[in-house]
Design an enzyme around this catalytic site. Sequence first.
Site, short mmCIF file in Angstrom:
data_model
loop_
_atom_site.label_atom_id
_atom_site.label_comp_id
_atom_site.label_asym_id
_atom_site.label_seq_id
_atom_site.Cartn_x
_atom_site.Cartn_y
_atom_site.Cartn_z
NE ARG A 1 44.79 14.40 -34.51
CZ ARG A 1 45.14 15.61 -34.91
NH1 ARG A 1 45.39 16.54 -34.00
NH2 ARG A 1 45.21 15.93 -36.18
CB SER B 1 42.91 8.30 -38.17
OG SER B 1 42.79 9.04 -39.36
CD GLU C 1 43.02 9.86 -33.69
OE1 GLU C 1 42.22 10.80 -33.85
OE2 GLU C 1 43.95 9.62 -34.48
#
Length: 349
Positions: A169, A247, A341
Amino acid sequence: MLGALSMRDLTVLAPLTTLRIGGPAREIVEVRDSDELVDTVRTLDDAGQPLLLLGGGSNVVVADEGFDGTVVLVRTQGLVADVDRCSGATLTVAAGEVWDDFVAHAVEQEWVGVETLSGIPGRVGATPIQNVGAYGQDVAQTIARVRTYDRRERRVVTYAAADCGFGYRTSRFKAEPGRHVVLEVTFQLELGPLGAPVRYAELAKTLDVAVGDRAPLADVRDAVLALRAGKGMVLDPDDHDTWSAGSFFTNPVLPPDAADRLPADAPRFGQADGRVKTSAAWLIEHAGFGKGYGETAARISTKHSLALTNRGGATGYELLALAREIRDGVEARFGVRLENEPVLVGAEL
């Protein structure tokens, strides 16, 4: 172009984000091609104006105070395909193309490698920044190069995949926030009617295949969309569980000694560098924050404990207060500090 930059009335950003949260912007400009995008960014930088690039608004939390600058909506379009039986499909896609439209087209054309990334909201240009991934695939596996405008060096730069700094990520583009404006992404996909080997156990079970086996591309896409919908991760204006930024926390990747301190039943996934990834969702739930948790219009999704949602009328303050409560509660219980995130605009945890 310069006329488009003149001052207008304040414009609320909430409708431009999937969370439907965010205050006013000083100015909003929409761009339709890469040259216009570069010219717009350069003009704003020359004028010293604060700048926020916004694609699908699916990975951002904008503060209630909004953004005191110009928001550039990236709506560039175009897909150039070079398909060869031996080398596969080389696809150069404009940053403003809708990601899931691209995935659907790839599946229809029997281009293999992005099928498990179905249903992810947002635009193509955001995918290399976050190294978007799901169900055993991430875009780093298929990206060949990324064409950007470097705001620091004031020139267009193309990065080969090996130079993009991809990790879990993350990427070089995320590591230097605001510097790189993604213009186009080039993907290299295989050809064929079957998807890539299924690497994710939940997806394999849904498809009724063994992990490592293949399934028809369309079946993989349908299965992923069904799984995501069951978790509230496919946008639906009538379903408040999908009023989220996906998320909210990434899965922690821990040194071995930190992973050893987790309870015996905590999920553990070994990484190539020797570290251990665990499940943020498991940590959240076992720290006492179950699905639906919350006392305001900002609550954990009733379908997925990693999604923080707007039940209707939530403020950025309420959502971030909930995020802090969860982060601090997990850290107090397990000694693991969760990382958000989504990008925070005008706010911090």
